[in-house]
Enzyme design. Structure first.
Site, PDB file in Angstrom:
ATOM      1  CB  SER A  69      -0.876  -0.021   1.253  1.00 35.08           C
ATOM      2  OG  SER A  69      -1.423   1.248   1.499  1.00 35.08           O
TER       3      SER A  69
ATOM      4  CE1 TYR B 167      -1.762  -1.569   6.199  1.00 30.72           C
ATOM      5  CE2 TYR B 167      -0.401  -0.943   4.358  1.00 30.72           C
ATOM      6  CZ  TYR B 167      -1.450  -1.653   4.873  1.00 30.72           C
ATOM      7  OH  TYR B 167      -2.189  -2.450   4.050  1.00 30.72           O
TER       8      TYR B 167
END
Length: 165
Positions: free
Chosen positions: A151, A164
């Site tokens: 991502s 993340y």
């Protein structure tokens, strides 16, 4: 001697190849599935989200074969079973696209170990295990490609995406 006028999209053809796209029936995974099919690839798509048939119809329009499998890629032994199932159905595995991913969103103080573990299980551990199992098929053939998708959060971080960044 050839020149630019001899260029053909056939140089990019994947005709006759077989791909496995995790999460291949939704979101970006679906886009990869359709793109691969348009390039000539048959696609096997394991996903935790049940297949509604839409992706299969898009792949059929490209004239390629599509097989869906409802599966949890984080379950013990699942990656080996999924790769074996792909090879059984298609005869080979030429391309693995690790596309499945999760991104639970919460503030830092509300993002606990359960959310962390679920994110790491799908986005890291399952991707590693899928690649490991695919490599067992690809290395003896001396052919194959493994593509890992990440991502934009992987590079930018985010206030609501603790796992993340």
């Amino acid at each position: 001697m050839t020149d630019i006028s001899d260029f053909t999209m056939d140089y990019f053809s994947l005709k006759g190849k077989n791909a496995l796209v995790t999460g291949g029936n939704t979101g970006l995974g679906q886009a990869f599935t359709v793109a691969l099919a348009k390039a000539g690839t048959n696609v096997f798509a394991p996903s935790i989200v049940p297949d509604d048939g839409a992706t299969g119809r898009l792949v059929a329009r490209a004239g390629r074969r599509y097989e869906a499998l409802t599966a949890d890629i984080t379950a013990p032994g699942a990656p080996a079973e999924i790769v074996a199932d792909c090879v059984d159905r298609f005869g080979s595995l030429d391309i693995l696209v690790n596309s499945a991913g999760v991104c639970p969103l919460a503030s830092v103080l509300d993002f606990g170990r359960p959310q962390w573990d679920a994110t790491v299980a799908v986005n890291l551990t399952a991707a590693f295990e899928m690649a490991y199992e695919a490599a067992k098929v690809m290395i003896p053939r001396r052919a194959g490609k493994i593509i890992n998708i990440c991502s934009l959060f992987s590079f930018l971080g985010g206030r609501w995406s603790s796992a993340y960044a």
